[in-house]
Design an enzyme around this catalytic site. Structure first.
Site, mmCIF file in Angstrom:
data_model
loop_
_atom_site.group_PDB
_atom_site.id
_atom_site.type_symbol
_atom_site.label_atom_id
_atom_site.label_comp_id
_atom_site.label_asym_id
_atom_site.label_seq_id
_atom_site.Cartn_x
_atom_site.Cartn_y
_atom_site.Cartn_z
ATOM 1 N N GLU A 81 0.824 -1.208 0.000
ATOM 2 C CA GLU A 81 0.000 0.000 0.000
ATOM 3 C C GLU A 81 0.862 1.263 0.000
ATOM 4 O OE1 GLU A 81 -2.817 0.160 -1.020
ATOM 5 O OE2 GLU A 81 -4.296 0.201 0.578
ATOM 6 N N THR A 133 -4.851 10.171 -4.721
ATOM 7 C CA THR A 133 -4.914 10.017 -3.260
ATOM 8 C C THR A 133 -4.103 11.119 -2.570
ATOM 9 O OG1 THR A 133 -5.172 7.637 -3.473
ATOM 10 C CG2 THR A 133 -4.469 8.420 -1.336
#
Lengths: 308, 308
Positions: free
Chosen positions: A128, A181
């Site tokens: 991630e 993001t």
């Protein structure tokens, strides 16, 4: 050689009142991965379909997560990974988390499960970090554990599995626009009003109590976000209208999935979830923006083996 | 005339991770009140023992709460209230809340319970407003409902009763120094770092999950407060030492009760709670500050009738 084929589910993080701590696992949307033991040591990514992603292990979330797993286990066993992406990158429903979680789940299974699924979370978080710039667990935790998960804290990582009310269904709309993001992080103020923080933790407490008691009305009252949604939702064309349409059609709540652009709705009963899906799809067509709508029960187990 | 005698319990608000939203009800510390129906319309406060508080109904939290109740009910019935204070004013364990909660509970009982205990909270809050300058429910809610309570929100008031783990005991130390609620409010910054807020709601979520699952270890990990405790605890002489002593002696957690100066500790088992009480009492003697220490199970029902 021994091989395993996996379903790697999409996930919804944040869930309105649970920014950075809550997540849930979807059941009808997910990637497939095939992982095979190899004679050659280390990780190879042999094939990716459905997305233009690097085969270079050090540049791929699945590769990085897999390497973190191998390093910790200290094995000479090698693995070949095939990834069949169905979750679009940048959709806000945990595309990178599905790959990272799938990789470590598959390796673990092929090694005889030396780690619990909870222990696998920290390896998946390494993957991630490549995708989002920081190690976060709000998608990999529900992808690996299923259901609703709470990240109580990170020092040390403490993930709590929460109960799944039996009649809860999720409808997600993915407007196909690009949001980064990192940019969505940047719009958040580093400081927030204490009174909004108190409202948020009251709601998170209420939502968790609602999950334990299957009190759908309490979940509905708790699905509110005065902190993140107001600053991020303007980046998602039609957000307010989607939310309004969802609520008018009986959704318990609606909000940004992860950092967007997908929007989730929680619904009591499959019938309401489908009605909401139909209404928001019908409505969103007007925008001219391509989109997809999914309806899903909550996946109680996370990544699963299709065959072996 | 018909009369009722009540036990009006002390309460602990905030509980580290639940600032302004969590509260719990104590069982061994509380005031007594006697409420009697009168021929004369309206509320009279006929006697107060144990504290120097005004008999004037409009200047007394019990009086104001009782009047709010009567106004809503629209009755001509009158009541005389006697208050026997045992909870010291300004102790941080809900002294004013006990009086406000007791008054409305007693009137309600004498009127044949036209309201639920949950409905009584808003009347008791009117009394709290006199004491602290704002209508808050974090002490009156647990005083009226018992157990642990969560204030999900105020618009409208939404109070959730949380489960009470069977082995949980509270030890409270009240250092007898004067702290003003208003001043303790003023030391709080109006804005807080988002990352601390996230840590706090992760902990609150964890604590509530711990209550539902009777997971004492999870409660322990969740009893943390990076927002309020660091700025308020310096006003309480010996706070750090009390907390350290409590934790060393097995307490699950310790923190400021309400806005202080009392300090609560949560403990698994009466034995640990008493051990903690003994250790902190022994230790606090050194400060020369007068203090009291209480150990109590959690009161599951709130205000209760002693006789009628």
């Amino acid at each position: 050689m021994e091989s395993i084929r996996l379903f790697c589910p999409a996930t919804v993080a944040n869930i309105s009142c649970g920014f950075d701590v809550l997540g849930l696992c979807l059941d009808t949307i997910g990637d497939e991965m095939t992982i095979t033991k190899t004679a050659q040591k280390g990780i190879q990514i042999t094939r990716i379909t459905g997305a233009d992603l690097p085969l270079d292990v050090t540049q791929n979330v699945a590769g990085i997560a897999a390497q973190a797993f191998l390093e910790q286990l200290g094995t000479d066993q090698g693995f070949a990974i095939e990834i069949h992406k169905k979750i679009k990158a940048g959709s806000g429903i945990g595309s990178s988390a599905a790959s990272a979680a799938g990789a470590v789940f598959g390796l673990n299974a092929l090694c005889g499960n030396p780690f619990t699924n909870k222990e696998l979370i920290s390896f998946a978080m390494k993957g991630e970090a490549l995708a989002s710039g920081c190690e976060h667990a709000d998608n990999v935790a529900p992808a690996l554990l299923g259901g609703f998960t709470l990240i109580r804290g990170y020092e040390p990582l403490d993930v709590i599995a929460l109960p799944v009310p039996s009649e809860l269904y999720v409808t997600v709309i993915h407007p196909q626009i690009a949001l980064k993001t990192a940019e969505m992080r940047a719009v958040l103020a580093p400081e927030i009003p204490l009174k909004n923080a108190i409202a948020q933790w009251g709601n998170l407490g209420g939502f968790i109590a609602g999950l334990y008691t299957e009190d759908y009305n309490l979940m509905q009252r708790s699905l509110s976000d005065k902190i993140v949604e107001p600053v991020r939702s303007p980046f998602i064309p039609g957000f307010d209208k989607i939310k309004e349409t969802a609520l008018q059609n009986g959704a318990l709540g609606a909000g940004i999935s992860g950092s967007g652009p997908s929007i989730f709705t929680l619904n009591k009963g499959i019938k309401t979830a489908k009605k909401v899906a139909f209404a928001i799809a019908e409505n969103y067509t007007e925008t001219g923006i391509p989109f997809e709508v999914y309806t899903s029960p909550i996946n109680k187990s996370g990544v699963r083996i299709i065959n072996r």
